[in-house]
Motif scaffolding. Sequence first.
Motif, short mmCIF file in Angstrom:
data_model
loop_
_atom_site.label_atom_id
_atom_site.label_comp_id
_atom_site.label_asym_id
_atom_site.label_seq_id
_atom_site.Cartn_x
_atom_site.Cartn_y
_atom_site.Cartn_z
N ASP A 116 30.69 -78.17 52.98
CA ASP A 116 29.55 -78.71 52.25
C ASP A 116 29.78 -78.63 50.74
N HIS A 117 30.36 -77.54 50.28
CA HIS A 117 30.67 -77.34 48.85
C HIS A 117 31.61 -78.44 48.37
N VAL A 118 32.62 -78.76 49.18
CA VAL A 118 33.57 -79.83 48.85
C VAL A 118 32.85 -81.19 48.88
N ARG A 119 32.05 -81.41 49.90
CA ARG A 119 31.34 -82.68 50.05
C ARG A 119 30.42 -82.95 48.86
N ARG A 120 29.85 -81.89 48.30
CA ARG A 120 28.95 -82.03 47.15
C ARG A 120 29.70 -82.14 45.82
N LYS A 121 31.03 -82.20 45.91
CA LYS A 121 31.90 -82.36 44.73
C LYS A 121 31.75 -81.21 43.73
N LYS A 122 31.67 -79.98 44.26
CA LYS A 122 31.54 -78.78 43.42
C LYS A 122 32.90 -78.19 43.05
N VAL A 123 33.97 -78.88 43.42
CA VAL A 123 35.34 -78.43 43.15
C VAL A 123 36.12 -79.55 42.48
N THR A 124 37.25 -79.18 41.88
CA THR A 124 38.10 -80.20 41.27
C THR A 124 38.79 -81.02 42.35
N LYS A 125 39.36 -82.14 41.97
CA LYS A 125 40.09 -83.00 42.93
C LYS A 125 41.24 -82.23 43.57
N GLN A 126 41.97 -81.44 42.77
CA GLN A 126 43.09 -80.66 43.31
C GLN A 126 42.59 -79.63 44.33
N GLU A 127 41.51 -78.93 43.97
CA GLU A 127 40.94 -77.94 44.89
C GLU A 127 40.45 -78.63 46.17
N GLU A 128 39.82 -79.79 46.00
CA GLU A 128 39.31 -80.53 47.16
C GLU A 128 40.44 -80.84 48.15
N ALA A 129 41.55 -81.34 47.63
CA ALA A 129 42.69 -81.67 48.50
C ALA A 129 43.20 -80.43 49.23
N LEU A 130 43.35 -79.33 48.51
CA LEU A 130 43.84 -78.08 49.11
C LEU A 130 42.85 -77.54 50.15
N LEU A 131 41.57 -77.54 49.80
CA LEU A 131 40.57 -77.00 50.71
C LEU A 131 40.45 -77.83 51.98
N LEU A 132 40.47 -79.14 51.85
CA LEU A 132 40.38 -79.99 53.05
C LEU A 132 41.57 -79.78 53.97
N GLU A 133 42.75 -79.60 53.38
CA GLU A 133 43.96 -79.34 54.18
C GLU A 133 43.84 -77.97 54.87
N GLU A 134 43.37 -76.96 54.13
CA GLU A 134 43.21 -75.63 54.72
C GLU A 134 42.17 -75.64 55.84
N LEU A 135 41.08 -76.35 55.63
CA LEU A 135 40.02 -76.40 56.65
C LEU A 135 40.51 -77.09 57.92
N LYS A 136 41.39 -78.08 57.75
CA LYS A 136 41.96 -78.77 58.93
C LYS A 136 42.70 -77.80 59.84
N ARG A 137 43.41 -76.85 59.22
CA ARG A 137 44.24 -75.91 59.98
C ARG A 137 43.56 -74.56 60.22
N ALA A 138 42.34 -74.41 59.70
CA ALA A 138 41.65 -73.12 59.76
C ALA A 138 41.38 -72.66 61.19
N GLN A 139 41.48 -71.36 61.38
CA GLN A 139 41.10 -70.74 62.65
C GLN A 139 39.66 -70.25 62.48
N GLN A 140 38.75 -70.77 63.29
CA GLN A 140 37.35 -70.34 63.22
C GLN A 140 37.11 -69.25 64.26
N VAL A 141 36.45 -68.19 63.82
CA VAL A 141 36.17 -67.07 64.71
C VAL A 141 34.72 -66.62 64.53
N LEU A 142 34.24 -65.84 65.48
CA LEU A 142 32.93 -65.22 65.34
C LEU A 142 33.04 -64.10 64.32
N ARG A 143 31.95 -63.80 63.64
CA ARG A 143 31.95 -62.74 62.62
C ARG A 143 32.52 -61.42 63.16
#
Length: 127
Positions: A17-44
């Motif tokens: 959501d932070h990325v979608r709202r454009k709260k990061v730079t273009k470079q950060e956006e690209a890195l974050l979207l790539e990281e989120l694609k490969r992210a492992q999601q777990v329970l707390r």
Amino acid sequence: MSEQIIVTTGIYDMIKDHVRRKKVTKQEEALLLEELKRAQQVLRKDLPEDVVTVNRKVKIMDHTANKEVEYTFVSTDKKNNKKGRHSILSDVAVATVGRKVGDVINWPFESGERKIEILEVKPVAQA
């Protein structure tokens, strides 16, 4: 930065959501979207204690500035920079969230690219 980050579903959604709202730079956006694609999601409860997330105290070595800095990452409504409590959506938190002790990251902060290393991650007692 080919390491897979480990995040809870809540943190995953918050960063997306932070990325979608454009709260990061273009470079950060690209890195974050790539990281989120490969992210492992777990329970707390399944998140390893040495992984950067909300309610953790994190010691970072900024190799670019050659100094150690300690942050406490909290939810956005509990931030208080004067008391050392930084939002989980602050620049340094977004750069390190989901990473673990020993990870070295080159990140394009607004002030320029910096090389940072995660030295220590500890849970914070909640009030």
